[in-house]
Write a protein that holds these residues in place. Structure first.
Motif, short mmCIF file in Angstrom:
data_model
loop_
_atom_site.label_atom_id
_atom_site.label_comp_id
_atom_site.label_asym_id
_atom_site.label_seq_id
_atom_site.Cartn_x
_atom_site.Cartn_y
_atom_site.Cartn_z
N LEU A 132 32.75 50.52 47.85
CA LEU A 132 33.11 50.39 46.43
C LEU A 132 34.55 50.84 46.20
N PHE A 133 34.90 51.96 46.79
CA PHE A 133 36.27 52.48 46.66
C PHE A 133 37.27 51.47 47.23
N TRP A 134 36.98 50.95 48.41
CA TRP A 134 37.91 50.05 49.09
C TRP A 134 38.14 48.77 48.28
N GLU A 135 37.07 48.25 47.70
CA GLU A 135 37.20 47.02 46.93
C GLU A 135 37.92 47.26 45.61
N ALA A 136 37.63 48.37 44.95
CA ALA A 136 38.22 48.65 43.64
C ALA A 136 39.67 49.10 43.73
N GLY A 137 40.03 49.74 44.86
CA GLY A 137 41.38 50.28 45.00
C GLY A 137 42.25 49.50 45.97
N PRO A 138 42.20 49.83 47.26
CA PRO A 138 43.08 49.20 48.25
C PRO A 138 43.05 47.67 48.26
N THR A 139 41.86 47.08 48.21
CA THR A 139 41.78 45.62 48.25
C THR A 139 42.44 44.98 47.04
N LYS A 140 42.21 45.54 45.87
CA LYS A 140 42.79 44.98 44.65
C LYS A 140 44.32 45.05 44.68
N VAL A 141 44.84 46.20 45.12
CA VAL A 141 46.28 46.37 45.18
C VAL A 141 46.89 45.44 46.23
N GLN A 142 46.23 45.30 47.36
CA GLN A 142 46.76 44.43 48.41
C GLN A 142 46.77 42.97 47.97
N ARG A 143 45.75 42.55 47.25
CA ARG A 143 45.73 41.18 46.74
C ARG A 143 46.91 40.93 45.79
N GLY A 144 47.23 41.95 45.01
CA GLY A 144 48.38 41.82 44.11
C GLY A 144 49.66 41.60 44.87
N LEU A 145 49.86 42.37 45.94
CA LEU A 145 51.08 42.22 46.74
C LEU A 145 51.08 40.86 47.46
N GLU A 146 49.94 40.44 47.96
CA GLU A 146 49.86 39.14 48.63
C GLU A 146 50.27 38.02 47.67
N SER A 147 49.84 38.12 46.43
CA SER A 147 50.20 37.12 45.43
C SER A 147 51.72 37.12 45.20
N PHE A 148 52.29 38.29 45.12
CA PHE A 148 53.74 38.43 44.94
C PHE A 148 54.49 37.80 46.12
N LEU A 149 54.06 38.15 47.33
CA LEU A 149 54.72 37.65 48.53
C LEU A 149 54.60 36.14 48.65
N ARG A 150 53.44 35.59 48.25
CA ARG A 150 53.23 34.15 48.34
C ARG A 150 54.26 33.39 47.50
N ILE A 151 54.54 33.88 46.31
CA ILE A 151 55.52 33.24 45.44
C ILE A 151 56.90 33.30 46.06
N GLU A 152 57.24 34.45 46.66
CA GLU A 152 58.56 34.61 47.29
C GLU A 152 58.69 33.72 48.52
N VAL A 153 57.60 33.55 49.24
CA VAL A 153 57.61 32.66 50.41
C VAL A 153 57.82 31.21 49.98
N GLU A 154 57.10 30.80 48.95
CA GLU A 154 57.20 29.43 48.46
C GLU A 154 58.60 29.14 47.91
N ALA A 155 59.27 30.19 47.44
CA ALA A 155 60.63 30.03 46.92
C ALA A 155 61.67 30.09 48.04
N GLY A 156 61.22 30.35 49.26
CA GLY A 156 62.13 30.39 50.39
C GLY A 156 62.85 31.71 50.58
#
Length: 213
Positions: A132-156
């Motif tokens: 529960l802790f891992w899903e509510a904390g670390p996983t959620k934060v990591q998904r946020g960063l992945e989303s950020f990085l994906r946009i930066e990758v797509e922008a080159g």
């Protein structure tokens, strides 16, 4: 399917219900930090929030759900979703440094350290709590960063083949020795200068690895 259960919500147009919900969550966050998960009862949370136990259960169906919401709330307070909204017109390094500073502030906060120690201490006997802790904390934060990085990758602006791995590397680098010392209670607290140097070095290291050649 997530291990997190969706807490029941109060109906619209009922501000008193929302006030009670906020009071319950605030009480839970304080008690989980001070007394740990096992040492905190729903009765104690109700008493501290100034509501009945029935009211607590009307908002959160069980203690596990309330714990997960407390962890999620803490993360959202220090690392709101807006932090991961990529600004392609702005400098990438500045945005990564803002994420790094927020993440380091989160993981080294007294509340986070206390909760993490509780999770580790009860990992063998309460694996569901750890999940529960891992899903509510670390996983959620990591998904946020992945989303950020994906946009930066797509922008080159970045060249990353595995976004999940890269996000994990970034956060692991940020923890480093300073977080390990804090968690173990070893040595003097890191100075503002040490933290600043650590964060800047980590961001620069990450960019050297993933900025297109």
């Amino acid at each position: 399917m997530s291990l997190l259960a969706t807490p029941r919500t109060a109906g619209p147009g009922r501000p008193k219900d929302m006030e009670k919900r906020a009071a319950i969550l605030d009480a839970a966050k304080q008690l989980f930090v001070k007394q740990g998960f096992e040492g905190t009862s729903m009765d104690a949370i109700a008493n501290k929030a100034g509501v009945s136990k029935l009211t607590v259960y009307s908002h959160y169906r069980d203690k596990e759900t309330l714990f997960a919401e407390a962890v999620r709330s803490k993360c959202e307070t220090l690392m709101p979703e807006e932090l991961f909204e990529a600004d392609l017109k702005g400098p990438l390094r500045k945005q990564l440094l803002a994420i790094a500073r927020a993440f380091f502030g989160l993981i080294t906060s007294e509340d986070a350290i206390a909760i993490h120690r509780t999770i580790v201490a009860n990992a063998a006997s309460a694996p569901k709590l750890a999940a529960l802790f891992w899903e509510a904390g670390p996983t959620k934060v990591q998904r946020g960063l992945e989303s950020f990085l994906r946009i930066e990758v797509e922008a080159g602006k970045l060249d990353i083949a595995d976004l999940h791995r890269a996000a994990s590397q970034f956060f692991c680098l940020l923890k480093g020795e300073l977080h390990a010392r804090k968690e173990c209670g070893c040595g003097e607290p890191a100075t503002a200068r040490e933290i600043d140097e650590h964060l800047n070095a980590t961001v620069d290291f990450f960019l050297r690895a993933y900025v297109p050649r």
